[in-house]
Write a protein that holds these residues in place. Sequence first.
Motif, mmCIF file in Angstrom:
data_model
loop_
_atom_site.group_PDB
_atom_site.id
_atom_site.type_symbol
_atom_site.label_atom_id
_atom_site.label_comp_id
_atom_site.label_asym_id
_atom_site.label_seq_id
_atom_site.Cartn_x
_atom_site.Cartn_y
_atom_site.Cartn_z
ATOM 1 N N VAL A 310 0.835 -1.199 0.000
ATOM 2 C CA VAL A 310 0.000 0.000 0.000
ATOM 3 C C VAL A 310 0.875 1.257 0.000
ATOM 4 N N ALA A 311 0.463 2.264 -0.744
ATOM 5 C CA ALA A 311 1.195 3.535 -0.826
ATOM 6 C C ALA A 311 0.867 4.400 0.389
ATOM 7 N N ILE A 312 1.907 4.746 1.160
ATOM 8 C CA ILE A 312 1.751 5.650 2.296
ATOM 9 C C ILE A 312 2.858 6.695 2.211
ATOM 10 N N PRO A 313 2.537 7.993 2.232
ATOM 11 C CA PRO A 313 3.586 9.016 2.157
ATOM 12 C C PRO A 313 4.428 9.041 3.423
ATOM 13 N N PRO A 314 5.681 9.469 3.342
ATOM 14 C CA PRO A 314 6.531 9.546 4.526
ATOM 15 C C PRO A 314 5.971 10.519 5.555
ATOM 16 N N VAL A 315 6.372 10.347 6.832
ATOM 17 C CA VAL A 315 5.820 11.167 7.907
ATOM 18 C C VAL A 315 6.387 12.587 7.907
ATOM 19 N N GLY A 316 7.457 12.833 7.173
ATOM 20 C CA GLY A 316 8.041 14.165 7.115
ATOM 21 C C GLY A 316 9.290 14.161 6.265
ATOM 22 N N LYS A 317 9.820 15.331 6.023
ATOM 23 C CA LYS A 317 11.025 15.458 5.196
ATOM 24 C C LYS A 317 12.250 14.976 5.972
ATOM 25 N N THR A 318 13.084 14.192 5.304
ATOM 26 C CA THR A 318 14.333 13.719 5.886
ATOM 27 C C THR A 318 15.469 13.946 4.896
ATOM 28 N N ALA A 319 16.694 13.976 5.419
ATOM 29 C CA ALA A 319 17.859 14.224 4.568
ATOM 30 C C ALA A 319 18.033 13.136 3.525
ATOM 31 N N VAL A 320 17.738 11.902 3.912
ATOM 32 C CA VAL A 320 17.822 10.737 3.027
ATOM 33 C C VAL A 320 16.437 10.102 3.004
ATOM 34 N N PRO A 321 15.959 9.627 1.854
ATOM 35 C CA PRO A 321 14.608 9.058 1.793
ATOM 36 C C PRO A 321 14.383 7.948 2.811
ATOM 37 N N VAL A 322 13.297 8.075 3.562
ATOM 38 C CA VAL A 322 12.899 7.116 4.591
ATOM 39 C C VAL A 322 11.420 6.814 4.407
ATOM 40 N N GLY A 323 11.074 5.535 4.244
ATOM 41 C CA GLY A 323 9.685 5.150 4.067
ATOM 42 C C GLY A 323 8.987 4.871 5.383
ATOM 43 N N VAL A 324 7.675 4.659 5.304
ATOM 44 C CA VAL A 324 6.857 4.356 6.480
ATOM 45 C C VAL A 324 6.659 2.847 6.562
ATOM 46 N N PRO A 325 6.942 2.232 7.709
ATOM 47 C CA PRO A 325 6.733 0.782 7.820
ATOM 48 C C PRO A 325 5.258 0.439 7.905
ATOM 49 N N LYS A 326 4.925 -0.751 7.447
ATOM 50 C CA LYS A 326 3.577 -1.286 7.623
ATOM 51 C C LYS A 326 3.693 -2.452 8.604
ATOM 52 N N THR A 327 3.460 -2.168 9.870
ATOM 53 C CA THR A 327 3.637 -3.173 10.911
ATOM 54 C C THR A 327 2.439 -4.111 10.959
ATOM 55 N N GLY A 328 2.591 -5.215 11.721
ATOM 56 C CA GLY A 328 1.544 -6.228 11.768
ATOM 57 C C GLY A 328 0.214 -5.715 12.262
ATOM 58 N N PHE A 329 0.220 -4.876 13.306
ATOM 59 C CA PHE A 329 -1.017 -4.327 13.847
ATOM 60 C C PHE A 329 -1.698 -3.462 12.787
ATOM 61 N N MET A 330 -0.918 -2.638 12.110
ATOM 62 C CA MET A 330 -1.469 -1.787 11.057
ATOM 63 C C MET A 330 -2.097 -2.639 9.951
ATOM 64 N N ILE A 331 -1.402 -3.707 9.565
ATOM 65 C CA ILE A 331 -1.913 -4.592 8.516
ATOM 66 C C ILE A 331 -3.198 -5.264 8.971
ATOM 67 N N GLU A 332 -3.230 -5.680 10.243
ATOM 68 C CA GLU A 332 -4.428 -6.330 10.759
ATOM 69 C C GLU A 332 -5.641 -5.406 10.709
ATOM 70 N N THR A 333 -5.448 -4.123 11.010
ATOM 71 C CA THR A 333 -6.580 -3.187 10.943
ATOM 72 C C THR A 333 -7.036 -3.000 9.502
ATOM 73 N N MET A 334 -6.094 -3.053 8.552
ATOM 74 C CA MET A 334 -6.466 -2.995 7.140
ATOM 75 C C MET A 334 -7.302 -4.217 6.756
ATOM 76 N N VAL A 335 -6.872 -5.393 7.220
ATOM 77 C CA VAL A 335 -7.577 -6.634 6.922
ATOM 78 C C VAL A 335 -9.007 -6.582 7.449
ATOM 79 N N THR A 336 -9.152 -6.157 8.699
ATOM 80 C CA THR A 336 -10.477 -6.106 9.311
ATOM 81 C C THR A 336 -11.392 -5.147 8.558
ATOM 82 N N ALA A 337 -10.847 -4.011 8.134
ATOM 83 C CA ALA A 337 -11.640 -3.044 7.370
ATOM 84 C C ALA A 337 -12.074 -3.635 6.028
ATOM 85 N N ILE A 338 -11.141 -4.293 5.327
ATOM 86 C CA ILE A 338 -11.471 -4.876 4.024
ATOM 87 C C ILE A 338 -12.523 -5.965 4.166
#
Length: 433
Positions: A310-338
Amino acid sequence: MPQSGNKPKIVILGAGLGGVIAAFEIREAVGHKADVSVVNRGEIFHFVPSNPWVAVRWREREAIEVSLPPVMKKRGIEFIPVGAAKLDPAQNRLELEDGRAVAYDYLVIATGPELAFDEIPGLGPHGGHTQSVCHVDHAENAADAFDRLAANPGPVIVGAVQGASCFGPAYEFAMILDTELKKRKLRDRVPMTFVTSEPYVGHLGLDGVGDTKGLLESEFRERHIKWIVNAKVASVEPGMMHVEEMTEDGAAVKAKHDLPFSYSMLLPAFRGVAPLRGIDGLVNPRGFVVVDKHQRNPKYPNIFALGVCVAIPPVGKTAVPVGVPKTGFMIETMVTAIAANLKALVEGGQPATEGSWNAICLADFGDGGVAFVAKPQIPPRNVNWSSSGKWVHMAKIGFEKYFLHKVRAGESVPFYEKLALDILGINKLRQTS
């Protein structure tokens, strides 16, 4: 119109951590009102969070594997152990690697990522010079390399490269290596450096959670692990890593580091998988699936997505590109919603459920660990908590056993919410006792 008789057909693409629990929960939600199928390259589920343990031989791969066909059959889910070659969303069709095509009424994309080792010269286990714990095959290779390190000790580099969005396993693995090397009385012969694209230790792609900065910096100091942040890995040669440390604004190179190593494990950047990349309106330029608050793609509303893809924008500007993790709890809430939204659609309604996108992480260090709970995962938060102690190691072992049992049994009951409440409850009791 439904693709299979009078019943709509729901196809889940991918059977990793997110796809497997999605299959169970969706099957439970829609009952016999829809047919449910899973398409996955191969028949085996691997519990990815245990890969760092495989890489130091604390686990054998067989202990973290589940054969999916009998589990899916028991739950009344069709299982197709063939990888996807191409998605044709305009025709509601998934083309498979063996030439077959699978039609769907609703598609749930849970592919996970493609590992972008090729974006840095010399990175990765496939023709490169670094190890990985992203897949159990990589972890087994990393274990063989660790055996060679133990036989001939030398410098170690662990971390995550520019564009990475998964940092927890890097911290885990650095500490687990430290713990195992101490057990073998080899730690004094192995200098360790942590190299990360994060702007500070403990950022985790989340701008920190609680005092993860202080906790992880303290662990590094206690364990004599040096670190370089705002780091961009330029290239890797046999035994030598070239790292550019950027200024805080990312405008210039602050320092160049040529780091010798005998062993290195670096987490790569992720991108969307090949069958999805380039589909206009479905994915962003990096190949991640665009979704709305109901986990549904705006252009193709019969396509849902969850997890790392899933596409999620970064939480803020950083000197080097840093992405947002999709942790298990976050994934589980996505599953329940779907699952809830598919139930509504199958019954003639409209999607109304949103994932909470909360986060919980148990980072095991072998002899302790750090846990954090972020609700929601992306700040500002209602809960922003972190803690450390030996209990985290035991909790991670318990979590592994429970989750593997859940997959083998085909259970659809969400688990992370309960785990978060238990952890926060235990901490509250400690504070008042």
